[in-house]
Every structure is written in structure tokens, then in C-alpha cells.
Design an enzyme around this catalytic site. Structure first.
Site, PDB file in Angstrom:
ATOM      1  N   GLY A 155       0.719  -1.125   0.064  1.00 30.23           N
ATOM      2  CA  GLY A 155       0.168  -0.085  -0.086  1.00 30.23           C
ATOM      3  C   GLY A 155       0.830   1.177   0.150  1.00 30.23           C
ATOM      4  O   GLY A 155       0.153   2.606  -0.275  1.00 30.23           O
ATOM      5  N   ARG A 194      -5.515   2.562 -16.036  1.00 28.73           N
ATOM      6  CA  ARG A 194      -5.748   3.439 -14.693  1.00 28.73           C
ATOM      7  C   ARG A 194      -6.423   4.685 -14.657  1.00 28.73           C
ATOM      8  O   ARG A 194      -7.453   4.873 -13.831  1.00 28.73           O
ATOM      9  CB  ARG A 194      -4.460   3.617 -14.138  1.00 28.73           C
ATOM     10  CG  ARG A 194      -3.566   2.243 -13.790  1.00 28.73           C
ATOM     11  CD  ARG A 194      -2.187   2.432 -13.071  1.00 28.73           C
ATOM     12  NE  ARG A 194      -2.602   2.780 -11.795  1.00 28.73           N
ATOM     13  CZ  ARG A 194      -2.445   4.167 -11.266  1.00 28.73           C
ATOM     14  NH1 ARG A 194      -2.076   4.977 -12.111  1.00 28.73           N
ATOM     15  NH2 ARG A 194      -2.766   4.512 -10.296  1.00 28.73           N
ATOM     16  N   CYS A 221     -13.202   2.581 -28.887  1.00 34.33           N
ATOM     17  CA  CYS A 221     -14.481   3.348 -28.849  1.00 34.33           C
ATOM     18  C   CYS A 221     -15.143   3.563 -27.814  1.00 34.33           C
ATOM     19  O   CYS A 221     -16.148   2.692 -27.492  1.00 34.33           O
ATOM     20  CB  CYS A 221     -15.329   2.448 -29.991  1.00 34.33           C
ATOM     21  SG  CYS A 221     -14.444   2.481 -31.521  1.00 34.33           S
ATOM     22  N   GLU A 222     -14.690   3.927 -26.780  1.00 37.58           N
ATOM     23  CA  GLU A 222     -15.263   4.504 -25.464  1.00 37.58           C
ATOM     24  C   GLU A 222     -14.745   5.883 -25.172  1.00 37.58           C
ATOM     25  O   GLU A 222     -13.887   6.260 -25.163  1.00 37.58           O
ATOM     26  CB  GLU A 222     -14.653   3.481 -24.515  1.00 37.58           C
ATOM     27  CG  GLU A 222     -15.107   2.071 -24.500  1.00 37.58           C
ATOM     28  CD  GLU A 222     -16.461   1.788 -24.155  1.00 37.58           C
ATOM     29  OE1 GLU A 222     -17.117   2.355 -23.523  1.00 37.58           O
ATOM     30  OE2 GLU A 222     -16.738   0.656 -24.514  1.00 37.58           O
TER      31      GLU A 222
HETATM   32  C1  LIG Z   1      -2.753  -5.267  -4.123  1.00 38.11           C
HETATM   33  C2  LIG Z   1      -2.480  -5.757  -2.834  1.00 38.11           C
HETATM   34  C3  LIG Z   1      -0.894  -5.444  -2.442  1.00 38.11           C
HETATM   35  C4  LIG Z   1      -0.110  -4.505  -3.209  1.00 38.11           C
HETATM   36  O1  LIG Z   1      -0.570  -3.215  -2.792  1.00 38.11           O
HETATM   37  P1  LIG Z   1       0.613  -1.931  -3.402  1.00 38.11           P
HETATM   38  O2  LIG Z   1      -0.266  -0.815  -3.207  1.00 38.11           O
HETATM   39  O3  LIG Z   1       0.791  -2.194  -4.750  1.00 38.11           O
HETATM   40  O4  LIG Z   1       1.740  -2.153  -2.568  1.00 38.11           O
HETATM   41  C5  LIG Z   1      -0.382  -6.015  -1.252  1.00 38.11           C
HETATM   42  N1  LIG Z   1      -1.552  -7.306  -0.622  1.00 38.11           N
HETATM   43  C6  LIG Z   1      -2.798  -7.374  -0.975  1.00 38.11           C
HETATM   44  C7  LIG Z   1      -3.658  -8.432  -0.024  1.00 38.11           C
HETATM   45  C8  LIG Z   1      -2.982  -6.615  -2.320  1.00 38.11           C
HETATM   46  O5  LIG Z   1      -4.140  -7.028  -2.525  1.00 38.11           O
END
Ligand SMILES: *Cc1c(COP(=O)(O)O)cnc(C)c1O
Length: 423
Positions: free
Chosen positions: A239, A316, A348-349
Site C-alpha cells: 500500500g 488506470r 470506442c469508449e
Molecule cells: C494489491 C495488494 C497488495 C499490493 O498493494 P500495493 O499498493 O501495490 O503495494 C498487497 N497485498 C494485497 C492483499 C493486495 O491486494
């Protein structure tokens, strides 16, 4: 920190000019920097030096086998969320004991494959899944090492669509019933209760939500130990955010050393193995997407640059309003003016739009542009909508490069389709 910079007026990937690579492989294509991947992995891993840690790279962020092999050589483990990702990680040489399996919907077949591979830990997300895993493990005469993914009910402060740790999100086991589910798990013969897991979201740029989630789970570890559970591992998920804006004064996300400090303050007294699942932090700025301008056009005073890459190549922006810096591969001359333009793809979106009113130096058909910070959640989310071939992937290492996924031919794209004789 990344290794895509202008040299002699041309954007380079490490030591190789990108116009040369575009001439060789055609556009669009993804390009990864081995030096950046290595550096990001090491910065993260070194932040926890001297502690018992497993850095399990989040395979879903960038799953090319060559990238996984490169990280495996540095000692990385893998966080997988499907049988397919497990297959990739093993194929890349990541040993089973460094693999953790996350995700809310593991099937029994996937569980069996992971048990065969002797993985380090299943991160279980519901009681129903726990019961299924117990049955599968008992049928194989093994015990499944399990952490329950608990939902700490914190808002991670990132985009709604990538936040996972609030109590109404689909992820994890509710805080209020976690201790009960642990008690239940301890009675299951096929389950070895060994850890606690938390993952609160992605692209988190503030340390506070990590701090509150980690102190909650650290307290839970102590409670569970008091209740007799042998908790040996604490998986703190991924995260950590990365900078997507390289040209303005947006404050940079926290450095892994500061993130490590939060963990030191909240969990270092527990004496257990720490597992991390970074994805974006390692892969994000290690990759770019290179495309070519096909046409310029104007509708009622609005200016558009139409590229040869689309939302099928990089979803994204369409999926989570994500921002990518888009820069010309040929460095703009000093003092050249800029103007506002929409940058779109050929799909085409209406959502096939990468940027709206983006201030850009002049572009003309045939020019190459690069989307920065496209290494994570880029190629992996590519699809063949509009029957557009998946963009190939290149890996650069100094002055060497290799095509690590080639562009499929149209024949290959339809080879798995069949026309029954009654049509
Ligand atoms: C997607 C995910 C990650 C990685 O998240 P990042 O933001 O890319 O570091 C880690 N653990 C789980 C369970 C995830 O679903």
C-alpha cells in the site's frame, strides 16, 4: 527515483534511447528498468535490515516472469492472489516458503496447488474460506499455515476504488468477530494458526492510517497470544504510495525508512516474522508506456491528441481517474510554449481518455510520448478490447535490453476461439 531521463535531447531507459527501442519493437510498448526495480526492492528490504522479514512482492502489480525472476534473485518472495499468479511465482524461481496467498475468493483447486507448493501462509479472508481450506488440507493430510486478514476499519485516505480497510469493504474479517474466528480456527485439524494479516489499501501517501492499523493489529497479536494462539507472523500488507507527479510540487509519499519507523514503533516489541507485500512501491516508477501520436484533431475549440495506445493498454485513468505524467520522448526545446490538450486513445469508449486539458508542449503526428510511473497495474491490466494486441514488454538493464513479452499476432489472438460446425 527512476532511470528514465533525457540525455542528449532524447528520453532514455537507463542507457538506451527510447526512440531506438520504438523503432525496433513498434508502439505501443511497456519498458521496465532493471536498475530501478533492484533499487526499489533494496531500499525497501534494507529498511528492515537485521529483522526477520519477508518482502513478498505483490505479483498482481507487475507479473511478468522476467521481472519476478529478477526480484527472486534479490531474495524477494511473492504475494499471489490466484492460482495463475502462484504458477508464475514458482516458474520464476520463488520458493514456496516465500509465497503468501491473499484474496477473498480462493478456490479449492487453488488451495490444493498452494498446499502442494508448501507456501508460507494463506491469508484467509472469511470463515467460509477457512472451512474450505481446512477440508482441502485434511484431505491432503497436511496443515495449512494461516493468518486471518483482519479488517481494522481505517480509511486509508487514497482513492475510494483502491481502499480496502474500511469495515464495509469486501476485504478481511470484521474486527468485532476476529477473536472468535481465531478460536474456531484453532479447533480445525487442517489449520495451523500462525499469523495475523492486514492490508488497508493502495497508493497511501500518509503514514497515519498505517500507524493506526498497525497498532490495532499489534494489540490483536498480544490478545491472541494471551488466548493461547501461537502467532509467529505478522503480515502488514502493501500500500505504500509512489510519486505520480514529477513536474509539480506535490509532496512526495513517505520514504520506506519512515514507513519502517512506524512499524518499529508499533510492532517491533512482538518478536515475530514481519511480512510485507509491496507492489506499486517497487514496480510503479520502474516502468513506462511508450506510444505514438496518430492524429491531432479539433472539435469545437477542444484540441485532441489521439495516440496509438488505448485504455486497453493502460486502464488506470479510466478505472480510477489516475494521473500519469505524459512527456514527449524528444525533449522539448527550452522556452517552447505549451497549450492545453486532451490526450486520448483509439478505443470506442468515451472513457478512453488519458488526460483532460493537459498542459503539453507542441505535439505532431508521429511523435513519441511516454507515460511515466506505468510499471505497476499497467501491463497486468491490459486486455484485448477492440481486438487490439496486448502491448509488448521490454526490460532494459544498462545498455542491454530484451523483449520479455512479445506482441501477439492476430492469428495468436483468435487461436483459442472455435466455430462450432452448427453455426
Ligand atoms: C494489491 C495488494 C497488495 C499490493 O498493494 P500495493 O499498493 O501495490 O503495494 C498487497 N497485498 C494485497 C492483499 C493486495 O491486494
Amino acid at each position: 527515483m527512476h532511470h528514465f531521463e533525457y540525455r542528449d535531447g532524447v528520453l532514455h531507459a537507463e542507457d538506451i534511447p527510447l526512440d531506438r527501442l520504438a523503432g525496433e519493437i513498434g508502439t505501443p510498448f511497456y519498458c521496465y528498468s532493471a536498475a530501478t526495480l533492484r533499487r526499489h526492492y533494496s531500499v525497501f528490504a534494507d529498511a528492515f535490515k537485521g529483522q526477520d522479514t519477508l518482502v513478498a512482492f505483490s505479483v498482481k502489480s507487475l507479473s511478468n516472469v522476467a521481472v519476478l525472476s529478477l526480484l527472486a534473485k534479490l531474495g524477494a518472495g511473492a504475494d499471489v492472489v490466484s492460482g495463475g499468479e502462484l504458477f508464475r511465482a514458482l516458474r520464476a524461481g520463488i520458493p514456496g516458503e516465500k509465497i503468501v496467498f491473499s484474496g477473498v475468493g480462493k478456490t479449492r483447486a487453488e488451495m490444493a496447488d498452494a498446499l502442494k507448493a508448501g507456501i508460507c501462509q494463506f491469508n484467509v479472508e472469511s470463515e467460509a474460506e477457512l472451512i474450505a481450506l481446512d477440508e482441502v488440507a485434511r484431505s491432503m493430510n497436511v496443515r495449512a499455515p494461516v493468518a486471518l486478514r483482519v479488517n481494522p476499519d481505517v480509511a486509508a485516505g487514497s482513492h475510494d476504488k483502491i481502499s480496502t480497510g474500511r469495515k464495509t469493504d469486501k476485504f478481511g474479517i470484521s474486527w468485532s468477530i476476529a477473536a472468535d474466528v481465531y478460536a474456531r480456527a484453532a479447533t480445525m485439524e487442517g489449520i495451523d494458526v500462525s499469523g495475523v494479516d492486514v492490508h488497508i489499501g493502495s497508493q497511501i501517501t500518509d503514514l497515519a492510517p498505517f500507524g493506526s492499523a498497525f497498532s490495532k493489529v499489534a494489540a490483536l497479536v498480544s490478545t491472541l497470544r494471551d488466548q493461547g494462539h501461537d502467532i509467529r507472523r505478522l503480515d502488514l500488507g502493501g500500500g505504500l504510495g509512489v510519486p505520480y507527479h514529477h513536474q509539480d510540487a506535490t509532496p512526495p509519499p513517505p520514504h520506506p525508512l519512515d514507513y519502517a519507523k512506524v512499524i518499529h514503533e508499533t510492532a517491533s516489541h512482538l518478536d515475530l516474522q514481519l511480512i510485507f507485500e509491496p507492489g506499486r512501491m517497487i514496480a510503479g516508477n520502474a516502468g513506462i508506456l511508450v506510444a505514438r501520436v496518430t492524429y491531432l484533431k479539433e472539435n469545437e475549440g477542444r484540441h485532441f491528441a489521439i495516440l496509438d495506445c488505448g485504455m486497453n493498454d493502460l486502464i488506470r485513468p479510466a478505472l480510477y481517474d489516475a494521473w500519469h505524467d505524459i512527456i514527449p520522448v524528444t525533449e522539448p526545446a527550452e522556452g517552447v510554449g505549451t497549450s492545453l490538450i486532451d490526450i486520448v486513445g483509439p478505443v470506442c469508449e468515451s472513457t478512453d481518455r488519458f488526460a483532460r486539458n493537459r498542459d503539453m508542449p507542441p505535439l505532431k503526428p508521429g511523435d513519441l510520448v511516454a507515460f511515466l510511473t506505468a510499471g505497476a497495474y499497467g501491463a497486468v491490466q491490459g486486455n484485448e478490447y477492440n481486438t487490439r494486441p496486448l502491448a509488448p514488454e521490454l526490460l532494459v538493464d544498462g545498455d542491454r535490453h530484451a523483449i520479455i513479452r512479445r506482441r501477439p499476432t492476430y492469428d495468436e489472438m483468435i487461436a483459442r476461439e472455435d466455430v462450432p460446425d452448427w453455426v
